[in-house]
Design a protein around this motif. Structure first.
Motif, short mmCIF file in Angstrom:
data_model
loop_
_atom_site.label_atom_id
_atom_site.label_comp_id
_atom_site.label_asym_id
_atom_site.label_seq_id
_atom_site.Cartn_x
_atom_site.Cartn_y
_atom_site.Cartn_z
N GLU A 56 11.68 36.01 40.11
CA GLU A 56 12.25 37.22 39.51
C GLU A 56 13.09 37.99 40.52
N GLU A 57 12.64 38.00 41.77
CA GLU A 57 13.36 38.72 42.83
C GLU A 57 14.76 38.15 43.03
N ILE A 58 14.87 36.83 43.09
CA ILE A 58 16.18 36.23 43.32
C ILE A 58 17.05 36.35 42.07
N VAL A 59 16.46 36.26 40.88
CA VAL A 59 17.24 36.44 39.65
C VAL A 59 17.84 37.84 39.62
N LYS A 60 17.06 38.83 40.00
CA LYS A 60 17.55 40.21 40.04
C LYS A 60 18.71 40.34 41.03
N ARG A 61 18.55 39.72 42.20
CA ARG A 61 19.60 39.77 43.22
C ARG A 61 20.87 39.07 42.75
N LEU A 62 20.72 37.90 42.14
CA LEU A 62 21.89 37.13 41.70
C LEU A 62 22.62 37.82 40.55
N THR A 63 21.88 38.36 39.59
CA THR A 63 22.53 39.03 38.46
C THR A 63 23.21 40.33 38.87
N GLY A 64 22.85 40.85 40.04
CA GLY A 64 23.49 42.06 40.55
C GLY A 64 24.88 41.81 41.10
N GLU A 65 25.23 40.57 41.35
CA GLU A 65 26.55 40.19 41.84
C GLU A 65 27.37 39.67 40.67
N GLN A 66 28.49 40.28 40.38
CA GLN A 66 29.29 39.93 39.19
C GLN A 66 29.67 38.46 39.16
N LYS A 67 30.10 37.87 40.27
CA LYS A 67 30.54 36.48 40.27
C LYS A 67 29.37 35.50 40.19
N LEU A 68 28.16 35.99 40.41
CA LEU A 68 26.98 35.12 40.37
C LEU A 68 26.13 35.35 39.13
N LYS A 69 26.66 36.09 38.16
CA LYS A 69 25.92 36.45 36.95
C LYS A 69 25.96 35.31 35.93
N PHE A 70 24.77 34.77 35.63
CA PHE A 70 24.62 33.70 34.65
C PHE A 70 23.37 33.99 33.83
N ALA A 71 23.18 33.25 32.76
CA ALA A 71 22.02 33.45 31.88
C ALA A 71 20.74 32.82 32.46
N HIS A 72 20.88 31.67 33.14
CA HIS A 72 19.70 30.94 33.63
C HIS A 72 19.90 30.54 35.10
N TYR A 73 18.80 30.61 35.85
CA TYR A 73 18.81 30.19 37.26
C TYR A 73 17.61 29.28 37.49
N ARG A 74 17.86 28.13 38.13
CA ARG A 74 16.79 27.18 38.48
C ARG A 74 16.91 26.83 39.95
N GLU A 75 15.79 26.74 40.63
CA GLU A 75 15.78 26.34 42.03
C GLU A 75 15.78 24.81 42.11
N LEU A 76 16.77 24.26 42.81
CA LEU A 76 16.89 22.80 42.93
C LEU A 76 16.22 22.27 44.20
N GLY A 77 16.27 23.03 45.27
CA GLY A 77 15.69 22.55 46.53
C GLY A 77 15.71 23.62 47.59
N ARG A 78 14.91 23.36 48.67
CA ARG A 78 14.77 24.34 49.73
C ARG A 78 14.46 23.62 51.04
N ASP A 79 14.96 24.16 52.14
CA ASP A 79 14.66 23.62 53.47
C ASP A 79 14.62 24.77 54.46
N SER A 80 13.61 24.77 55.33
CA SER A 80 13.48 25.78 56.39
C SER A 80 13.55 25.09 57.74
N LYS A 81 14.40 25.61 58.60
CA LYS A 81 14.58 25.03 59.93
C LYS A 81 14.52 26.14 60.98
N PRO A 82 14.02 25.81 62.17
CA PRO A 82 14.00 26.81 63.24
C PRO A 82 15.42 27.11 63.72
N LEU A 83 15.63 28.33 64.14
CA LEU A 83 16.90 28.77 64.72
C LEU A 83 16.71 28.82 66.22
N PHE A 84 17.38 27.92 66.95
CA PHE A 84 17.26 27.87 68.40
C PHE A 84 18.27 28.80 69.05
#
Length: 168
Positions: A56-84
């Motif tokens: 819900e948090e990311i949907v709220k953030r995305l719908t707040g941006e006009q160019k990123l406003k869509f009816a449905h949002y699905r997460e496809l993938g995620r990766d976390s890496k250390p920042l050296f």
């Protein structure tokens, strides 16, 4: 150098008595989490079976941006890496596919406002499509509108987290 002295030096080096060589560039100064979303005004199931509903948090953030406003949002993938401190890293949010890659490298230290400047490159299909220097804040994702895909658009979110944060 005679053979006996050489063997003695090798013994000292192997026993840990030799001075330690540490690379300050390998110090982990943060974590970058890259998430790929599918946004569509059509059928949300077009994202595929592995996709899951975005928070819900990311949907709220995305719908707040006009160019990123869509009816449905699905997460496809995620990766976390250390920042050296001084090395570049690659994030691969859709393994085993290497169609979407994000290269990132730290350029400045963390400020009082919890900001860090990063060089970021977005690669699609082994072609660099975006290169930017971004001032990123901890916990506030950098959002990039990606290519058209399955009747919608991909959105790539890169989020900086402190070094002590665990990968999600």
């Amino acid at each position: 150098m005679n053979r006996r002295a050489l063997i003695g030096l090798l013994f000292l080096a192997g026993s840990g008595l030799a001075p330690a060589q540490t690379d300050p560039g390998k110090e982990v100064i943060g974590t970058l989490t890259v998430t790929v979303y599918h946004a569509t005004n059509g059928d949300a199931e077009a994202s595929g079976q592995r996709a899951k509903a975005a928070s819900e948090e990311i949907v709220k953030r995305l719908t707040g941006e006009q160019k990123l406003k869509f009816a449905h949002y699905r997460e496809l993938g995620r990766d976390s890496k250390p920042l050296f401190r001084s090395y570049e890293n690659w994030a691969q949010p859709l393994p085993p596919s290497d169609e979407i890659l994000l290269r990132f490298e730290a350029q400045s230290t963390l400020t009082k406002e919890k900001r860090r400047r990063l060089d970021i490159e977005l690669w699609l299909s082994r072609k660099k499509i975006l290169k930017t220097g971004a001032a990123m804040e901890i916990g506030k994702p950098l959002l990039v509108l990606g290519p058209e895909w399955r009747g919608g658009r991909m959105i790539i979110a890169a989020e900086l987290q402190p070094a002590e944060a665990k990968a999600k």
